[in-house]
Design an enzyme around this catalytic site. Sequence first.
Site, PDB file in Angstrom:
ATOM      1  N   TYR A  53     -24.720  31.933 -32.428  1.00 23.63           N
ATOM      2  CA  TYR A  53     -25.468  31.724 -31.182  1.00 23.63           C
ATOM      3  C   TYR A  53     -24.550  31.969 -29.975  1.00 23.63           C
ATOM      4  O   TYR A  53     -24.928  32.651 -29.015  1.00 23.63           O
ATOM      5  CB  TYR A  53     -26.034  30.311 -31.133  1.00 23.63           C
ATOM      6  CG  TYR A  53     -26.714  29.965 -29.822  1.00 23.63           C
ATOM      7  CD1 TYR A  53     -28.058  30.267 -29.609  1.00 23.63           C
ATOM      8  CD2 TYR A  53     -25.998  29.364 -28.789  1.00 23.63           C
ATOM      9  CE1 TYR A  53     -28.679  29.973 -28.403  1.00 23.63           C
ATOM     10  CE2 TYR A  53     -26.604  29.068 -27.579  1.00 23.63           C
ATOM     11  CZ  TYR A  53     -27.947  29.372 -27.391  1.00 23.63           C
ATOM     12  OH  TYR A  53     -28.543  29.083 -26.193  1.00 23.63           O
ATOM     13  N   LYS A  86     -16.106  16.438 -27.827  1.00 25.33           N
ATOM     14  CA  LYS A  86     -17.419  17.090 -27.730  1.00 25.33           C
ATOM     15  C   LYS A  86     -18.218  16.704 -28.973  1.00 25.33           C
ATOM     16  O   LYS A  86     -18.079  17.300 -30.035  1.00 25.33           O
ATOM     17  CB  LYS A  86     -17.288  18.604 -27.629  1.00 25.33           C
ATOM     18  CG  LYS A  86     -18.625  19.270 -27.341  1.00 25.33           C
ATOM     19  CD  LYS A  86     -18.487  20.775 -27.164  1.00 25.33           C
ATOM     20  CE  LYS A  86     -19.835  21.377 -26.805  1.00 25.33           C
ATOM     21  NZ  LYS A  86     -20.864  21.131 -27.823  1.00 25.33           N
TER      22      LYS A  86
END
EC number: 6.5.1.2
Length: 671
Positions: free
Chosen positions: A35, A115
């Site tokens: 992606y 993250k």
Amino acid sequence: MESIEQQLTELRTTLRHHEYLYHVMDAPEIPDAEYDRLMRELRELETKHPELITPDSPTQRVGAAPLAAFSQIRHEVPMLSLDNVFDEESFLAFNKRVQDRLKSNEKVTWCCELKLDGLAVSILYENGVLVSAATRGDGTTGEDITSNVRTIRAIPLKLHGENIPARLEVRGEVFLPQAGFEKINEDARRTGGKVFANPRNAAAGSLRQLDPRITAKRPLTFFCYGVGVLEGGELPDTHLGRLLQFKKWGLPVSDRVTLCESAEEVLAFYHKVEEDRPTLGFDIDGVVIKVNSLAQQEQLGFVARAPRWAVAFKFPAQEQMTFVRDVEFQVGRTGAITPVARLEPVHVAGVLVSNATLHNADEIERLGLRIGDKVVIRRAGDVIPQVVNVVLSERPEDTREVVFPTHCPVCGSDVERVEGEAVARCTGGLICGAQRKESLKHFVSRRAMDVDGMGDKIIDQLVEKEYVHTPADLFKLTAGKLTGLERMGPKSAQNVVNALEKAKETTFARFLYALGIREVGEATAAGLAAYFGTLEALEAASIEELQKVPDVGIVVASHVHNFFAEESNRNVISELLAEGVHWPEPIVINAEEIDSPFAGKTVVLTGSLSQMSRDDAKARLVELGAKVAGSVSKKTDLVIAGEAAGSKLAKAQELGIEVIDETEMLRLLGS
């Protein structure tokens, strides 16, 4: 050749399709890295041709439209995404852009965070009371998940402390610790429910349930990382200061948030987190780096979909795409038949992967996998690579069905699947060479009998040459016989014989674990050894008495009882004892005579400890009269929760069991 307009249209269509699968359906078809590659390609084309940028381009917005099944909440302040960097050079270029844009000699300090790989949410508090919660959605409008968020125990329903703003919108990540993810999938495989590909999908699927009671049963947790709306109050003028203030009000903040004074310190933080990643207990896919000063953030501003003052520095991809060339079937020590995908070799997270587990027949059916399919492979930490999903949109025409065997691929015995179990098993027992090999490998392993120098290849040869049939045969081996094996000289052979002699002195718990009784891991073996004290008492125990041991239910009790009821197993144990295997007499600890807050209590440890190892903590607790169990039940008296505690903590809270943290445990251990 395609025109630039056609390339842009194709890229945008592809990205929108995958955004919908990822953000709305919680069923991504391609890895994040693929992606990201497509997004970079689109952004590069749009940078070269800015006149062709459209308002609905994926580069101009975040996420996907919300599900119609949920009501919607419009974000008063848009929930933007972050730009990504993938290497040190790109981060240093970002650092330079920030310095250049500020056009001052004022120093930039960075606030660095993990993250988290979960689901972004916003939570609105009015006068300190939680009033609503929403997903990111498309960045402008999200799904109303208030009822579900209220079930997450890490999220306070009411803030506490002073100077709480009249309206405060907190933003953060809801995620699922790895232990909770494994438990959910384990339960799903046993009951035929939905198996999730990874913790992120499981967290999203859990949070977006229409029935909050289902969400409440999932061990979701939360860390906050930012602010949306702020009215009727003030917050510190640095990002770190705001996070610390959140913590004072009772909001959970990761303890890995770190202030870095230079780009070099940021890179050191990145590499340290990357090194610690396998031990965190939850999934992350990089670190987030933010300018700490709010004044500098305001100067830097935003681009269409992301702030200029922050960036996500992502780790090397843990998922990649490749092709399944074949599916083979392996036989484990308990006869379990495990399908293994043979792959076109591909590098995943720095390791060349050519095989991936498929678990069982149900998993193959769930994936809809065929030989020849293009698949997504995931490898996280030390976890065995697995097939996450099939890329159905790119299925070749010549794929073949995977046929599960009805007879053992090693010995030809019937394969049997007990009703209610996902695993199919070879019925050959020790006549099956594969089961014999795996049983012996388990017996000599480090956490079992710990026979130094006896590796898998030696066991394979011993079984193939018919030198060894049972564990007791190992202790009858001579240096002369071992010397006849491949790559085994006289010195190595004598070392193995010496290691076998040394291994005869063991502990009752290790011995039980080495026997390879179904469902009896280290913790259960230790519990059985501590409860019964002697082999004779354990052999004579009824199923009802076995269930009195912490962590032992009807299934495990039945396996243990059936094992000792089998004459061939008792004969092997007798042979082992005759060969000199022994352990110290049990030290009987009378909890009533110990002056300790842990005496007589069943205690469960969960999460990671920072001040002592888990083994040391267990040993100390046992010394003080506690029974240490591996899972939480109604029999549990106390749960000690370390960092990133998952499903065990959630279950303890659900059952109303007392929970203490590591600091309190250390205080009580010293009292």
